[in-house]
Write an enzyme that holds these catalytic residues in place. Structure first.
Site, short mmCIF file in Angstrom:
data_model
loop_
_atom_site.label_atom_id
_atom_site.label_comp_id
_atom_site.label_asym_id
_atom_site.label_seq_id
_atom_site.Cartn_x
_atom_site.Cartn_y
_atom_site.Cartn_z
N ALA A 191 2.76 -0.69 3.71
CA ALA A 191 1.96 0.51 4.01
C ALA A 191 2.85 1.60 4.57
CB ALA A 191 0.87 0.16 5.01
N HIS A 192 2.84 2.74 3.93
CA HIS A 192 3.64 3.86 4.45
C HIS A 192 3.05 5.23 4.13
CE1 HIS A 192 5.14 3.54 0.30
NE2 HIS A 192 5.37 4.83 0.38
#
Ligand code: UD1
Ligand code: UDP
Length: 369
Positions: free
Chosen positions: A204-205
């Site tokens: 997740a970014h």
């Protein structure tokens, strides 16, 4: 014939490697590799050069991090200096990161034609920096290489000349196919104590998931709930690492999770190994939606939209958004055996790099066409 290929961030390396390899087989081509330095940690950059067999870049611009304006401004200046020195006949860019847009803009203003690998993808979400980068890069590109037919349709709708659009397939899958044998030899699952075990793999970014403390806490809450079902392995992107470091409550939440393991980002070979044996992948990455479809591994995308609808129509991808309840219920569906099966999209066949290289060389040989 001098052609410059510009890379800068993690997902660029997998897309450009097969094209560079194909171009370097042509004796008439002088293919220069330029690294902007947008990503610079060993595990975000150098490891991919080693594992993908990429040569050392001919130039490293050392641009680094900053706000969008700061980073893009530095990219523009450094890329311009480089292109003025090298004077390539064509510039190849890939994907949707700030390095992509900057290289396309500089080249266009210097009247150097631009070729865009992974053209035409649209999330139709103008709050994503990547969507801005994609639309503007495509508008400037002389050659648009699309990974799927929906991308052709998007470009035609925007009035792009059909003669510029080439449906060449997905170059990322060339790299995946080439590195799968190495991934089978990876010991990463043994190192994590996961050999033969069920586990979920997470990345997740996206700013929409991690930049704001409320969204980050919701994400951690969802992952903590998933970890009551099966171990969760989460190689943490540096943007996310920085946001976690700044939010005590998210870190506190992490300590209550049953089996949620945060690790450093891993190299491509280990990541491919983790992905291909995962029970389920949860991600907001663009590339990972495609790789899970190619591997036939269930993917739950932690977003409200995707620029890669083919992974939903044909592949194993399901959009699940950010609501922890929905995320957990989709994980439960996978654990019950109700995951999407999916099939391989057209031209995700491992030969996109060759097709792209051929079209690039053809344009350089007949520039007036
Ligand atoms: C960038 C791309 C995004 C892509 C992602 C792939 C843009 C606008 N965004 O996002 O589309 O999906 O790369 O990973 O181009 N940092 C490090 N070490 C590094 C690189 C970054 O510590 O090697 C940290 C810095 O604190 C930096 C932050 O990560 O400020 C964000 O990096 P940046 O390149 O601006 O954007 P990404 O979130 O990586
Ligand atoms: N990847 C990797 N190690 C990791 C996480 C991702 O090698 O720890 C690879 C992944 O397999 C894919 C690429 O990085 O090839 C995706 O990059 P990222 O998610 O950073 O960018 P996006 O695709 O969202 O632009």
């Amino acid at each position: 014939m001098k052609i410059a290929l510009v890379v800068g961030a993690r997902p660029n390396f997998m897309k450009v490697a097969p094209v560079l390899t194909a171009l370097r087989k042509d004796r008439g081509v002088d293919a220069l590799l330029i690294h902007t330095g947008q990503h610079y940690d060993d595990n975000m950059s150098d490891v991919f050069f080693r594992e993908l067999g990429l040569p050392d870049p001919d130039a490293h611009l050392g641009v680094g991090s900053g706000s969008h304006a700061q980073q893009t401004a530095r990219l523009l200046c450094e890329i311009e200096t480089m292109l003025l020195r090298e004077r390539p006949e064509l510039v190849v860019v890939a994907g949707d990161v700030n390095s992509t847009l900057a290289a396309a803009l500089v080249a266009t203003k210097m009247l150097i034609p631009v070729a865009h690998i992974e053209a035409g993808l649209r999330s139709h979400d103008w709050t994503m920096p990547e969507e801005v980068n994609r639309v503007l890069t495509d508008r400037m590109s002389r050659l648009l290489f699309t990974p799927s037919r929906d991308a052709d349709a998007n470009l035609l709708k925007e009035g792009i000349d059909p003669r510029r659009i080439h449906f060449t397939g997905n170059a990322m899958i060339d790299t995946l196919n080439a590195l799968l044998p190495a991934a089978r030899g990876s010991r990463v699952r043994e190192r994590l104590g996961l050999a033969g075990a069920k586990y979920a793999l997470v990345t997740a970014h996206r700013p929409s998931n991690v930049d704001e403390a409320g969204s980050l806490r919701e994400l951690i809450d969802a992952l903590a709930q998933v970890s009551t079902r099966l171990p969760v392995i989460f190689p943490v992107h540096p943007r996310t690492r920085a946001r976690l470091a700044a939010d005590d409550r998210s870190r506190e939440e992490l300590t209550h999770a049953r089996d949620l393991r945060l690790i450093e980002p891993v190299g491509y070979v280990d990541f491919l190994s983790l992905m291909s044996s995962a029970t389920v992948v949860l991600t907001d990455s663009g590339g990972i939606q495609e790789e899970t479809t190619a591997l036939g591994v269930p993917c739950l995308t932690l977003r409200e939209n995707t620029e890669r609808p083919i992974t939903i129509e044909r592949g194993t991808n399901v959009l699940v958004g950010s609501d922890p309840k929905r995320i957990v219920s989709e994980v439960d569906a996978v654990l019950r055996g109700d995951a999407k099966r999916g099939s391989l999209p057209e031209l995700w066949d491992g030969h996109a790099g060759d097709r792209i290289a051929r079209a690039v060389v053809e344009l350089c040989r007949t520039p007036g066409e």
